[in-house]
Design a protein around this motif. Structure first.
Motif, PDB file in Angstrom:
ATOM      1  N   MET A 126       0.837  -1.199   0.000  1.00 52.49           N
ATOM      2  CA  MET A 126       0.000   0.000   0.000  1.00 52.49           C
ATOM      3  C   MET A 126       0.875   1.253   0.000  1.00 52.49           C
ATOM      4  O   MET A 126       0.626   2.205  -0.728  1.00 52.49           O
TER       5      MET A 126
ATOM      6  N   ASN B  86       1.125   4.205  -2.836  1.00 48.07           N
ATOM      7  CA  ASN B  86       0.849   5.590  -2.475  1.00 48.07           C
ATOM      8  C   ASN B  86       1.824   6.549  -3.137  1.00 48.07           C
ATOM      9  O   ASN B  86       1.513   7.711  -3.387  1.00 48.07           O
TER      10      ASN B  86
ATOM     11  N   THR C 160     -13.674  -6.515  -9.475  1.00 43.86           N
ATOM     12  CA  THR C 160     -13.780  -5.236  -8.776  1.00 43.86           C
ATOM     13  C   THR C 160     -12.386  -4.711  -8.460  1.00 43.86           C
ATOM     14  O   THR C 160     -11.564  -5.428  -7.871  1.00 43.86           O
TER      15      THR C 160
ATOM     16  N   THR D 134      -9.201  -3.114  -6.689  1.00 45.08           N
ATOM     17  CA  THR D 134      -8.817  -2.987  -5.291  1.00 45.08           C
ATOM     18  C   THR D 134      -8.786  -1.508  -4.897  1.00 45.08           C
ATOM     19  O   THR D 134      -8.866  -0.615  -5.749  1.00 45.08           O
ATOM     20  N   ASP D 135      -8.652  -1.250  -3.606  1.00 48.76           N
ATOM     21  CA  ASP D 135      -8.583   0.139  -3.147  1.00 48.76           C
ATOM     22  C   ASP D 135      -7.388   0.847  -3.769  1.00 48.76           C
ATOM     23  O   ASP D 135      -7.465   2.038  -4.123  1.00 48.76           O
ATOM     24  N   GLU D 136      -6.261   0.146  -3.891  1.00 49.34           N
ATOM     25  CA  GLU D 136      -5.072   0.751  -4.487  1.00 49.34           C
ATOM     26  C   GLU D 136      -5.303   1.082  -5.951  1.00 49.34           C
ATOM     27  O   GLU D 136      -4.910   2.153  -6.433  1.00 49.34           O
ATOM     28  N   GLN D 137      -5.954   0.160  -6.677  1.00 45.88           N
ATOM     29  CA  GLN D 137      -6.243   0.410  -8.090  1.00 45.88           C
ATOM     30  C   GLN D 137      -7.217   1.573  -8.246  1.00 45.88           C
ATOM     31  O   GLN D 137      -7.068   2.396  -9.165  1.00 45.88           O
ATOM     32  N   LYS D 138      -8.194   1.669  -7.372  1.00 46.97           N
ATOM     33  CA  LYS D 138      -9.123   2.795  -7.424  1.00 46.97           C
ATOM     34  C   LYS D 138      -8.390   4.111  -7.193  1.00 46.97           C
ATOM     35  O   LYS D 138      -8.655   5.114  -7.863  1.00 46.97           O
ATOM     36  N   MET D 139      -7.450   4.111  -6.252  1.00 46.20           N
ATOM     37  CA  MET D 139      -6.712   5.323  -5.936  1.00 46.20           C
ATOM     38  C   MET D 139      -5.873   5.780  -7.132  1.00 46.20           C
ATOM     39  O   MET D 139      -5.861   6.959  -7.488  1.00 46.20           O
TER      40      MET D 139
ATOM     41  N   THR E 267      -6.365   4.941 -10.302  1.00 45.33           N
ATOM     42  CA  THR E 267      -7.263   5.302 -11.397  1.00 45.33           C
ATOM     43  C   THR E 267      -7.845   6.695 -11.201  1.00 45.33           C
ATOM     44  O   THR E 267      -7.959   7.476 -12.154  1.00 45.33           O
ATOM     45  N   GLU E 268      -8.213   7.024  -9.973  1.00 45.94           N
ATOM     46  CA  GLU E 268      -8.752   8.361  -9.701  1.00 45.94           C
ATOM     47  C   GLU E 268      -7.719   9.441 -10.000  1.00 45.94           C
ATOM     48  O   GLU E 268      -8.043  10.502 -10.553  1.00 45.94           O
TER      49      GLU E 268
ATOM     50  N   THR F   9      -4.100  -3.406 -13.511  1.00 44.57           N
ATOM     51  CA  THR F   9      -3.838  -2.011 -13.137  1.00 44.57           C
ATOM     52  C   THR F   9      -3.476  -1.181 -14.357  1.00 44.57           C
ATOM     53  O   THR F   9      -3.962  -0.055 -14.535  1.00 44.57           O
TER      54      THR F   9
END
Length: 427
Positions: A1, A5, A68, A70-75, A77-78, A134
């Motif tokens: 993580m 980051n 779906t 992951t939280d890391e991939q969402k971060m 991508t955003e 990713t």
């Protein structure tokens, strides 16, 4: 993580604090074209000695079919989505007109850390396992801004990904440090050749074996960032035995670049790479020249183009929905007409199918499972439906779809490339 980051908190997020990198001397493609020797390149040298190449491990087999992010991939991508909307979209029209991406935008994209995702932590990147999914999400998010600029921004990561997947310890030690530093080199994966019905497994670019290495002879077309690239990964047939990949520095004698503005993807600075008796050492061969390494390269490149089709297709949908709702004809919005509403719905439906098959193929690649069939399905669907979405976008805007005031005509031209392009991107 913590490693991921580093990507999401890259300097691009603090836009006001972005430093301007040292300007390079580049020769950008214009509508009048150019012909030049390979770009003046840095001296690539091994920063460390590796005993064996570093590879990213497979993600491991999943017990459930779940795509779906992951939280890391969402971060990630955003962050890329914000970059695409605020940086790529406003610059797209001018870049398309000039047939070149702004150098400052490419530098900003490099600061975003796209090349870090697929490079192992031991080599300075942030990768801990295979990252095809990713990379697909990143390519999709960038293409939502503009496909041509996305291709230009992602071209260097195609080379770094190839080096991670198939590079030797010597190749990784020599070239990868440049892709994880502050001054990422322009680079490109060159597979496409200038002929009808091109087959990437039947190459006319040849590699002849010599006592001290190989001699490359042939022409590659539609190469992104061609005029300023410092490094190429080139596909060539070895003595008629089959295709393989070679690392070629742009300063090598016999390398010539010519501009090649095309119907679409103009912002990517497309050019022709001419190899005239280019001598490279034996160490330039990637993946020991194995047929499986090359086949995997083609598959992963095609997945990249599927991702670009997804992002651009979504841009079309997001543009036409408000347009047909606000465009009034005969006293009511044109979206009240079934012919219009059904066409918009079809775009949304096809995009969902395209996205599912693309992510499924990428997920299988990450898990180390066979994925050739899934890539073939994704390629066919995204090529056919991508062109249809581009065409429908133009149709839904009527006469406005044909003029440059609206971006759908550019997206239509870009989407037509999905079914014919090989190389350029790699997930």
């Amino acid at each position: 993580m913590g490693a991921l980051n580093k990507v999401a908190s890259a300097p691009i997020v603090g836009r006001l604090g972005l430093k301007k990198p040292v300007e390079k001397t580049v020769y950008q493609a214009t509508k009048t074209g150019f012909t030049t020797l390979g770009a003046a390149t840095r001296t690539f040298s091994a920063a460390q000695k590796l005993t064996k190449p570093k590879r990213l491990p497979s993600a491991g087999k999943a017990s459930l079919f779940d795509l779906t992010p992951t939280d890391e991939q969402k971060m990630i991508t955003e962050t890329v989505t914000e970059f695409a909307g605020e940086q790529l979209r406003p610059a797209a029209a001018q870049a398309d007109d000039k047939c070149a991406a702004p150098q400052e935008l490419l530098s900003t994209a490099a600061e975003l850390g796209v090349t870090l995702i697929g490079v192992p932590e031991e080599l300075g990147g942030v990768g801990v396992e295979r990252s095809a999914v990713t990379n697909v999400l990143v390519a999709e998010a960038m293409a939502h801004g503009d496909m041509g600029l996305a291709l230009a921004c992602l071209a260097p990561s195609a080379v770094s990904t190839a080096l991670v997947l198939w590079g030797s310890a010597e190749q990784q030690a020599t070239y990868l440090p440049a892709f994880v530093g502050e001054d990422v080199p322009a680079a490109a994966l060159a597979i496409q050749e200038p002929r009808p019905l091109f087959d990437p497994f039947s190459l006319r670019t040849k590699a002849y074996r010599r006592a001290d290495g190989y001699v490359l002879d042939g022409v590659k077309s539609l190469v992104p960032l061609a005029g300023q690239a410092e490094l190429f990964v080139v596909a060539a047939d070895i003595d008629g035995r089959g295709p393989a990949l070679f690392v070629v520095e742009s300063s090598t004698a016999g390398v010539t670049i010519a501009s090649e503005p095309a119907m679409g993807l103009r912002a990517a600075g497309l050019g022709t790479l001419k190899l005239n008796q280019v001598t490279v050492p034996e160490s330039a061969l990637l993946g020991d020249g194995s047929a499986e390494s090359y086949a995997e390269c083609v598959r992963l490149s095609r997945l990249g183009w599927c991702a670009l089709a997804l992002g651009t297709g979504k841009a079309v949908l997001d543009y036409v929905v408000p347009y047909v709702n606000e465009r009034v004809a005969f006293g009511e919005p044109v979206s009240h007409r079934q012919g219009v509403a059904f066409k918009v719905a079809d775009i949304g439906i096809e995009l969902e199918g395209m996205r599912l098959v693309t992510l499924r193929a990428a997920s299988r690649a990450d898990q180390g499972l066979p994925y050739a069939r899934e890539v073939a399905l994704a390629r066919k669907l995204c090529a056919d439906k991508g062109m249809a979405i581009g065409n429908d976008g133009v149709q839904l805007l009527g006469g406005h779809g044909y003029v440059k005031e609206h971006p759908v005509e550019r997206w239509y031209r870009d989407l037509r490339a999905v079914g014919l392009m090989e190389g350029g991107v790699l997930v």
